[in-house]
Scaffold this active site. Structure first.
Site, PDB file in Angstrom:
ATOM      1  N   LYS A  53       0.857  -1.203   0.020  1.00 45.25           N
ATOM      2  CA  LYS A  53       0.173   0.199  -0.068  1.00 45.25           C
ATOM      3  C   LYS A  53       0.842   1.239   0.093  1.00 45.25           C
ATOM      4  O   LYS A  53       0.584   2.290  -0.406  1.00 45.25           O
ATOM      5  CB  LYS A  53      -0.949   0.207   1.314  1.00 45.25           C
ATOM      6  CG  LYS A  53      -1.962  -1.078   1.128  1.00 45.25           C
ATOM      7  CD  LYS A  53      -2.548  -1.665   0.093  1.00 45.25           C
ATOM      8  CE  LYS A  53      -3.086  -2.938  -0.056  1.00 45.25           C
ATOM      9  NZ  LYS A  53      -2.166  -3.802  -0.190  1.00 45.25           N
ATOM     10  N   HIS A 447     -23.633  15.978   1.096  1.00 46.65           N
ATOM     11  CA  HIS A 447     -23.441  16.560   0.040  1.00 46.65           C
ATOM     12  C   HIS A 447     -22.456  17.586  -0.085  1.00 46.65           C
ATOM     13  O   HIS A 447     -22.521  18.207   0.746  1.00 46.65           O
ATOM     14  CB  HIS A 447     -24.600  17.059  -0.699  1.00 46.65           C
ATOM     15  CG  HIS A 447     -24.550  17.510  -2.078  1.00 46.65           C
ATOM     16  ND1 HIS A 447     -24.374  16.689  -3.109  1.00 46.65           N
ATOM     17  CD2 HIS A 447     -24.192  18.943  -2.297  1.00 46.65           C
ATOM     18  CE1 HIS A 447     -24.234  17.615  -4.267  1.00 46.65           C
ATOM     19  NE2 HIS A 447     -24.267  18.569  -3.914  1.00 46.65           N
TER      20      HIS A 447
END
Length: 460
Positions: A53, A447
């Site tokens: 990773k 949002h």
């Protein structure tokens, strides 16, 4: 040779072993953990999940600066790769985490022992230490958590220089001109992505007709196209018959499904055809534990082997060979030894592929539901229509949710997205609580976020 008495002796300090050791110690048991390598943490921390990773992140940043930043109005002159520094950073990340495990052992009063552990009897483990000395640990319980090692193909020996496993692929001293990856699974695609971004010509050879065969078919197909667009080449339905040294490179004999052969040349080969359980020289024969035909140790639902007081978990018992699955088994096994009755829901083990974009899945694929004759509905939403994805330039991918046609309960979820690894857990939690698509659709999402795509797929 000193004798020591423990409640639990664990062989292996990977995610299953060290997490199990910590949980057992928290429950008041006296624990020793035996590790053959110089550092704790097993394959995952030392030569697996963590270093890969680190390299994926570094190589992604390098690639982004070279190819993707101008569109943001950020222009770099002469971006150069300092591979040695990149590899040093990877090693630093590993060092921090392995030292962290040693710290956890100290904090929880776990005896960490470096050396090779062999089971002498159901109550004794012999440890041969690097300095040649030996010690016998007396114990009430033994947990085998020795993990797995890379597999190869018949007649092809891994030398970690030219023909490498994931271990060698984490440490190439220079970027190979060409790299063949044998096996289109998780490890092969991740390491192939790293070296492709850094400038190698990468070809992935896969025996099956698709990459990551366990993945939902539509998701796997989409990923294949994305990786091809990134420059990786693929040869599906192709077998590797031999790999031989040829001057400074390697000659690889390929055979397609029709039996047609071809020899190709590459500088390096990465062998990533899966992993096999690590059961050699553990002294299993001393207590009458016989691995099955595939080499795995067989256990009951409480991780007990056929010998009272000896347990096994993680890669060595098969199933999904994933660090987080081993961790959960480590905790469960410690609690079982302590007299509790934990249960793991094996249908809710998330699988994550750290290419870019990432792929994360949980539960059933569409193919599994068809095979099991389950009536289902599918809802999808693509990131092309997601505000946060458009703003960050990460519009590649989709969310796909599979639900029971009658009850609306979520049966499986599959995500391709820049942050899929972080998004999948909302669906894991939802499925743990037997939520429906309606429950997800009615849950307010912030949002603009990538997670809104989950709500939209549920609405679909």
């Amino acid at each position: 040779m000193a004798d020591s008495q423990f409640d639990v002796v664990i062989l292996g300090s990977g995610p299953g072993g060290y997490i199990g050791a910590i949980r057992a110690a928290q429950l008041g048991l006296k624990v020793a953990c035996v590790e053959k390598d110089p550092t704790f943490g097993g394959t995952c921390l030392n030569i697996g999940c963590i270093p890969s990773k680190a390299l994926l992140e570094s190589s992604h940043l390098y690639h982004k600066m070279k190819h993707d930043m101008a569109v943001h109005g950020v222009v770099f002159q002469g971006v150069e790769l300092q591979l040695q520094k990149m590899l040093e950073r990877k090693d630093d990340v590993v060092k921090k985490l392995t030292q962290g495990v040693a710290g956890f052992f100290k904090k929880n009063k776990i005896t960490g022992i470096q050396g090779w552990g062999t089971i002498k009897s159901a109550t004794e483990v012999l440890v041969k230490k690097p300095d040649g000395s030996s010690e016998v640990l007396k114990t009430k319980n033994i947990i085998i958590a020795t993990g797995s090692v890379p597999s190869s193909l018949p007649g092809i020996a891994i030398d970690e220089k030219n023909i490498v496993s994931s271990t060698g692929a984490l440490a190439f001293p220079k970027v190979p001109k060409s790299l063949m990856v044998i096996g289109g699974g998780y490890i092969g695609l991740e390491m192939g992505s790293v070296w492709s971004r850094l400038g190698a010509e990468v070809t992935v050879v896969e025996f099956m007709d698709r990459i990551v065969p366990s993945m939902d078919y539509a998701i796997g197909n989409r990923l294949l196209k994305i990786l091809q667009d990134q420059g990786l080449k693929f040869r599906l339905n192709t077998a590797v018959k031999s790999v031989t040294q040829n001057g400074n490179g390697l000659a690889i004999l390929l055979e397609d499904k029709a039996g047609k052969t071809e020899t190709v040349e590459f500088e390096k080969v990465l062998m990533s055809v899966g992993r096999k359980p690590m059961t050699v020289n553990l002294g299993l024969e001393n207590v009458g534990i016989k691995p099955n035909s595939r080499g795995f140790i067989e256990v009951d639902q409480n991780y007990r082997t056929n010998v009272a007081g000896i347990y096994a978990l993680g890669d060595v018992i098969g199933g999904l060979m994933l660090a987080h699955k081993a961790e959960e088994e480590g905790v469960a096994c410690a609690e079982i030894i302590h007299g509790e009755k934990p249960k793991i829901n094996y249908n809710l083990v998330p699988g994550i592929l750290y290419t870019h974009p990432e792929v994360a899945t949980v539960g059933k694929t569409e193919e599994q539901l068809k095979k099991e004759n389950v009536a289902y509905k599918s809802g999808q939403f693509r990131f092309l229509a997601n505000g946060r994805a458009i703003a960050s330039g990460e519009t590649e991918g989709l969310v796909k949710i599979l639900v029971d046609k009658n009850s609306d309960e979520i049966l499986g979820a599959h995500i391709i997205a820049a942050n899929a690894s972080e998004m999948i857990h909302e669906l894991c939690v939802a499925m743990e609580f037997a939520a429906t698509a309606e429950d997800l659709a009615l849950t307010m999402h912030g949002h603009p976020t990538l997670s809104e795509a989950i709500k939209e797929a549920a609405l679909a």
